[in-house]
Motif scaffolding. Structure first.
Motif, PDB file in Angstrom:
ATOM      1  N   LYS A  78       0.689  -1.149   0.047  1.00 48.72           N
ATOM      2  CA  LYS A  78       0.037   0.120   0.064  1.00 48.72           C
ATOM      3  C   LYS A  78       0.754   1.134  -0.047  1.00 48.72           C
ATOM      4  O   LYS A  78       0.587   2.295  -0.718  1.00 48.72           O
ATOM      5  CB  LYS A  78      -0.911   0.158   1.230  1.00 48.72           C
ATOM      6  CG  LYS A  78      -2.143  -0.761   1.031  1.00 48.72           C
ATOM      7  CD  LYS A  78      -3.165  -0.566   2.074  1.00 48.72           C
ATOM      8  CE  LYS A  78      -4.488  -1.280   1.853  1.00 48.72           C
ATOM      9  NZ  LYS A  78      -5.495  -1.065   2.917  1.00 48.72           N
ATOM     10  N   TYR A  79       2.023   1.253   0.863  1.00 49.62           N
ATOM     11  CA  TYR A  79       2.831   2.270   0.796  1.00 49.62           C
ATOM     12  C   TYR A  79       3.511   2.538  -0.646  1.00 49.62           C
ATOM     13  O   TYR A  79       3.442   3.565  -1.131  1.00 49.62           O
ATOM     14  CB  TYR A  79       4.189   2.071   1.509  1.00 49.62           C
ATOM     15  CG  TYR A  79       5.120   3.011   1.706  1.00 49.62           C
ATOM     16  CD1 TYR A  79       5.020   4.145   2.808  1.00 49.62           C
ATOM     17  CD2 TYR A  79       6.254   3.092   0.770  1.00 49.62           C
ATOM     18  CE1 TYR A  79       6.008   5.106   2.698  1.00 49.62           C
ATOM     19  CE2 TYR A  79       7.127   4.232   0.782  1.00 49.62           C
ATOM     20  CZ  TYR A  79       7.169   5.240   1.705  1.00 49.62           C
ATOM     21  OH  TYR A  79       8.034   6.290   1.706  1.00 49.62           O
ATOM     22  N   LYS A  80       3.743   1.368  -1.120  1.00 55.39           N
ATOM     23  CA  LYS A  80       4.158   1.661  -2.647  1.00 55.39           C
ATOM     24  C   LYS A  80       3.365   2.210  -3.605  1.00 55.39           C
ATOM     25  O   LYS A  80       3.778   3.059  -4.612  1.00 55.39           O
ATOM     26  CB  LYS A  80       4.886   0.236  -3.195  1.00 55.39           C
ATOM     27  CG  LYS A  80       5.643   0.357  -4.413  1.00 55.39           C
ATOM     28  CD  LYS A  80       6.061  -0.887  -4.949  1.00 55.39           C
ATOM     29  CE  LYS A  80       6.550  -1.013  -6.193  1.00 55.39           C
ATOM     30  NZ  LYS A  80       7.057  -2.454  -6.833  1.00 55.39           N
ATOM     31  N   LYS A  81       2.104   1.934  -3.319  1.00 55.02           N
ATOM     32  CA  LYS A  81       1.122   2.166  -4.527  1.00 55.02           C
ATOM     33  C   LYS A  81       0.763   3.507  -4.254  1.00 55.02           C
ATOM     34  O   LYS A  81       0.685   4.432  -5.330  1.00 55.02           O
ATOM     35  CB  LYS A  81      -0.201   1.391  -4.229  1.00 55.02           C
ATOM     36  CG  LYS A  81      -1.234   1.505  -5.185  1.00 55.02           C
ATOM     37  CD  LYS A  81      -2.231   0.570  -5.149  1.00 55.02           C
ATOM     38  CE  LYS A  81      -3.276   0.631  -6.366  1.00 55.02           C
ATOM     39  NZ  LYS A  81      -4.405  -0.236  -6.231  1.00 55.02           N
ATOM     40  N   ILE A  82       0.661   4.188  -2.914  1.00 55.81           N
ATOM     41  CA  ILE A  82       0.459   5.504  -2.878  1.00 55.81           C
ATOM     42  C   ILE A  82       1.561   6.563  -2.994  1.00 55.81           C
ATOM     43  O   ILE A  82       1.257   7.800  -3.432  1.00 55.81           O
ATOM     44  CB  ILE A  82      -0.292   5.590  -1.494  1.00 55.81           C
ATOM     45  CG1 ILE A  82      -1.195   7.205  -1.450  1.00 55.81           C
ATOM     46  CG2 ILE A  82       0.781   5.919  -0.212  1.00 55.81           C
ATOM     47  CD1 ILE A  82      -1.957   7.207  -0.463  1.00 55.81           C
ATOM     48  N   THR A  83       2.790   6.117  -2.982  1.00 55.47           N
ATOM     49  CA  THR A  83       3.921   6.913  -3.014  1.00 55.47           C
ATOM     50  C   THR A  83       4.686   6.590  -4.329  1.00 55.47           C
ATOM     51  O   THR A  83       5.507   7.739  -4.767  1.00 55.47           O
ATOM     52  CB  THR A  83       5.003   6.682  -2.091  1.00 55.47           C
ATOM     53  OG1 THR A  83       5.564   5.367  -2.037  1.00 55.47           O
ATOM     54  CG2 THR A  83       4.313   6.883  -0.390  1.00 55.47           C
ATOM     55  N   GLY A  84       4.489   5.747  -4.933  1.00 52.56           N
ATOM     56  CA  GLY A  84       5.271   5.360  -6.181  1.00 52.56           C
ATOM     57  C   GLY A  84       6.757   4.934  -5.909  1.00 52.56           C
ATOM     58  O   GLY A  84       7.560   4.924  -6.754  1.00 52.56           O
ATOM     59  N   PHE A  85       6.943   4.416  -4.823  1.00 47.75           N
ATOM     60  CA  PHE A  85       8.280   4.139  -4.361  1.00 47.75           C
ATOM     61  C   PHE A  85       8.199   2.829  -3.242  1.00 47.75           C
ATOM     62  O   PHE A  85       7.603   3.148  -2.348  1.00 47.75           O
ATOM     63  CB  PHE A  85       9.003   5.277  -3.689  1.00 47.75           C
ATOM     64  CG  PHE A  85      10.464   4.832  -3.369  1.00 47.75           C
ATOM     65  CD1 PHE A  85      11.475   4.844  -4.355  1.00 47.75           C
ATOM     66  CD2 PHE A  85      10.808   4.898  -2.140  1.00 47.75           C
ATOM     67  CE1 PHE A  85      12.681   4.374  -4.104  1.00 47.75           C
ATOM     68  CE2 PHE A  85      12.294   4.761  -1.766  1.00 47.75           C
ATOM     69  CZ  PHE A  85      13.117   4.426  -2.705  1.00 47.75           C
ATOM     70  N   ASP A  86       9.001   2.068  -3.453  1.00 51.38           N
ATOM     71  CA  ASP A  86       9.199   0.702  -2.401  1.00 51.38           C
ATOM     72  C   ASP A  86      10.058   1.403  -1.434  1.00 51.38           C
ATOM     73  O   ASP A  86      11.342   0.754  -1.258  1.00 51.38           O
ATOM     74  CB  ASP A  86       9.610  -0.290  -3.188  1.00 51.38           C
ATOM     75  CG  ASP A  86       9.569  -1.650  -2.379  1.00 51.38           C
ATOM     76  OD1 ASP A  86       8.919  -1.503  -1.402  1.00 51.38           O
ATOM     77  OD2 ASP A  86      10.115  -2.858  -2.704  1.00 51.38           O
ATOM     78  N   GLY A  87       9.602   2.131  -0.473  1.00 51.79           N
ATOM     79  CA  GLY A  87      10.414   2.605   0.457  1.00 51.79           C
ATOM     80  C   GLY A  87      10.076   2.412   2.100  1.00 51.79           C
ATOM     81  O   GLY A  87      10.604   2.982   2.805  1.00 51.79           O
ATOM     82  N   TYR A  88       8.920   1.510   2.183  1.00 47.06           N
ATOM     83  CA  TYR A  88       8.183   1.444   3.435  1.00 47.06           C
ATOM     84  C   TYR A  88       9.556   0.902   4.446  1.00 47.06           C
ATOM     85  O   TYR A  88       9.473   1.396   5.613  1.00 47.06           O
ATOM     86  CB  TYR A  88       7.146   0.352   3.327  1.00 47.06           C
ATOM     87  CG  TYR A  88       6.768  -0.004   4.910  1.00 47.06           C
ATOM     88  CD1 TYR A  88       5.931   0.734   5.580  1.00 47.06           C
ATOM     89  CD2 TYR A  88       6.855  -1.410   5.264  1.00 47.06           C
ATOM     90  CE1 TYR A  88       5.601   0.539   6.909  1.00 47.06           C
ATOM     91  CE2 TYR A  88       6.426  -1.772   6.551  1.00 47.06           C
ATOM     92  CZ  TYR A  88       5.754  -0.481   7.165  1.00 47.06           C
ATOM     93  OH  TYR A  88       5.590  -1.208   8.668  1.00 47.06           O
ATOM     94  N   LYS A  89      10.020  -0.033   4.347  1.00 49.96           N
ATOM     95  CA  LYS A  89      11.130  -0.820   5.235  1.00 49.96           C
ATOM     96  C   LYS A  89      12.325   0.019   5.939  1.00 49.96           C
ATOM     97  O   LYS A  89      12.417   0.200   6.809  1.00 49.96           O
ATOM     98  CB  LYS A  89      11.767  -2.101   4.436  1.00 49.96           C
ATOM     99  CG  LYS A  89      10.899  -3.186   4.319  1.00 49.96           C
ATOM    100  CD  LYS A  89      11.529  -4.500   3.788  1.00 49.96           C
ATOM    101  CE  LYS A  89      10.605  -5.630   3.603  1.00 49.96           C
ATOM    102  NZ  LYS A  89      11.352  -6.766   3.247  1.00 49.96           N
ATOM    103  N   GLN A  90      12.653   1.124   4.764  1.00 45.58           N
ATOM    104  CA  GLN A  90      13.540   1.829   5.249  1.00 45.58           C
ATOM    105  C   GLN A  90      13.098   2.864   6.054  1.00 45.58           C
ATOM    106  O   GLN A  90      13.729   3.605   7.047  1.00 45.58           O
ATOM    107  CB  GLN A  90      14.341   2.499   4.097  1.00 45.58           C
ATOM    108  CG  GLN A  90      13.784   3.318   3.080  1.00 45.58           C
ATOM    109  CD  GLN A  90      14.482   3.643   1.776  1.00 45.58           C
ATOM    110  OE1 GLN A  90      14.681   2.967   1.020  1.00 45.58           O
ATOM    111  NE2 GLN A  90      14.866   4.836   1.705  1.00 45.58           N
ATOM    112  N   VAL A  91      11.708   3.463   5.761  1.00 45.18           N
ATOM    113  CA  VAL A  91      11.273   4.478   6.619  1.00 45.18           C
ATOM    114  C   VAL A  91      10.726   3.848   8.022  1.00 45.18           C
ATOM    115  O   VAL A  91      11.166   4.503   8.976  1.00 45.18           O
ATOM    116  CB  VAL A  91       9.803   4.985   6.026  1.00 45.18           C
ATOM    117  CG1 VAL A  91       8.996   5.956   7.051  1.00 45.18           C
ATOM    118  CG2 VAL A  91       9.998   5.634   4.505  1.00 45.18           C
ATOM    119  N   ILE A  92      10.168   2.800   8.270  1.00 47.72           N
ATOM    120  CA  ILE A  92       9.870   2.224   9.665  1.00 47.72           C
ATOM    121  C   ILE A  92      11.337   1.943  10.428  1.00 47.72           C
ATOM    122  O   ILE A  92      11.300   2.094  11.452  1.00 47.72           O
ATOM    123  CB  ILE A  92       9.013   0.956   9.360  1.00 47.72           C
ATOM    124  CG1 ILE A  92       8.376   0.561  10.717  1.00 47.72           C
ATOM    125  CG2 ILE A  92       9.972  -0.197   8.993  1.00 47.72           C
ATOM    126  CD1 ILE A  92       7.616   1.565  10.921  1.00 47.72           C
TER     127      ILE A  92
END
Length: 320
Positions: A125-139
């Motif tokens: 869902k994070y990737k879909k709304i932001t256009g970037f696969d960055g959830y793991k680095q953010v958390i």
């Protein structure tokens, strides 16, 4: 100072760039033109404006963008702003993609708080709304920042995609983490219209049905309009920002300096004046700039009205 409606204006949001490294669907226009570097205020120009603002009683500053950390030297700028006479608090709003490399420098600079935009605790869902696969680095950087004792808030914009399952993940995270998570009502700005999303009342009812007990707190957790509550048995705190259903204009204390020198006395209106040309004229005195700022602040609108927003309006950073 006070505006024409006797509100004390003591808080400024300072945008240092129009650029962002994410493309959140609710935040940025579909077709956008980037400003040239020459159009953006230099750091010394921004510091000059901030120093003048302190003489008008503004002592709290939020550094925003775009994404402020994409601009080189952001941490050093915050250090200089923190050292400025009359400055009480300096905080930062970021999507945290670049936060890891600047986290220690920001802590050493004395940043008073960091607001991190994170709408979903779910990788897809994070990737879909932001256009970037960055959830793991953010958390990961959120956990690191909390562990070193920084004042961290998570900003969650409630969209039509947000479910109670998504909300529950944030609630569960607050169970064992001393962190503030703020749920923000999405605003119908520019080409984005009002969408159907979970409301504060719906979320609270669901959580209360689970047996969670809320207690409103008068503790000040920031400089903005959020309403905060604690939950029995939880280390974290929950916050609510409702620009539509919990309109907070009567207590609004802020103005905004855009990255090109525009002054917006209300976040949801077009700029009321621009300082860039004045700042770049050698003969312009601080007193001249101060008088311009005083006039704009005094005429701050009584309230925002989304129906009056022009169709090309942009707001890159939500919350604060």
């Amino acid at each position: 100072m006070k505006d024409q409606f006797q509100r004390t204006i003591d808080y400024a949001r300072i945008s240092i760039t129009d650029r962002c490294n994410l493309y959140c669907t609710y935040c940025r226009p579909d077709h956008e033109e980037m400003l040239s570097h020459g159009e953006i205020l230099r750091y010394e120009e921004i510091l000059r404006v901030c120093k003048i603002l302190t003489t008008l009683g503004i002592d709290k500053f939020k550094i925003t963008g775009g994404e402020p950390l994409v601009r080189k030297g952001c941490s050093d700028f915050i250090r200089e702003l923190k050292k400025t006479d009359g400055v009480n608090k300096v905080t930062l709003t970021t999507n945290a993609i670049l936060l890891s490399k600047d986290l220690v420098k920001l802590a050493e600079a004395g940043v008073d708080g960091i607001n991190i935009s994170l709408d979903f605790m779910d990788q897809e869902k994070y990737k879909k709304i932001t256009g970037f696969d960055g959830y793991k680095q953010v958390i990961s950087v959120i956990n690191k920042a909390v562990n070193i004792g920084l004042n961290i808030k998570i900003n969650v914009v409630l969209t039509e995609r947000t479910t109670m399952e998504d909300i529950q993940k944030f609630i569960d995270y607050m169970k064992d983490h001393k962190i503030c998570i703020r749920f923000i009502e999405q605003m119908p700005l520019g080409n984005k219209k009002t969408t159907i999303a979970l409301t504060r009342n719906e979320i609270r009812k669901n959580l209360k049905d689970q047996g969670i007990r809320f207690h409103k707190t008068e503790q000040r957790m920031g400089n903005g309009p959020a309403v905060y509550e604690t939950m029995e048995g939880y280390k974290g705190m929950i916050g609510w920002i409702e620009a539509l259903h919990g309109k907070f204009c009567d207590t609004c204390n802020r103005i905004r300096l855009t990255s090109i020198g525009g002054i917006k006395p209300c976040l949801y209106y077009e700029e009321a004046g621009n300082l860039r040309d004045l700042l770049r004229k050698a003969e312009t005195s601080d007193e001249e700039i101060k008088q311009v700022l005083k006039e704009i602040i005094y005429k701050k609108p009584q309230a925002h009205h989304f129906e009056e927003m022009p169709s090309n309006s942009k707001m890159y950073t939500i919350g604060g």
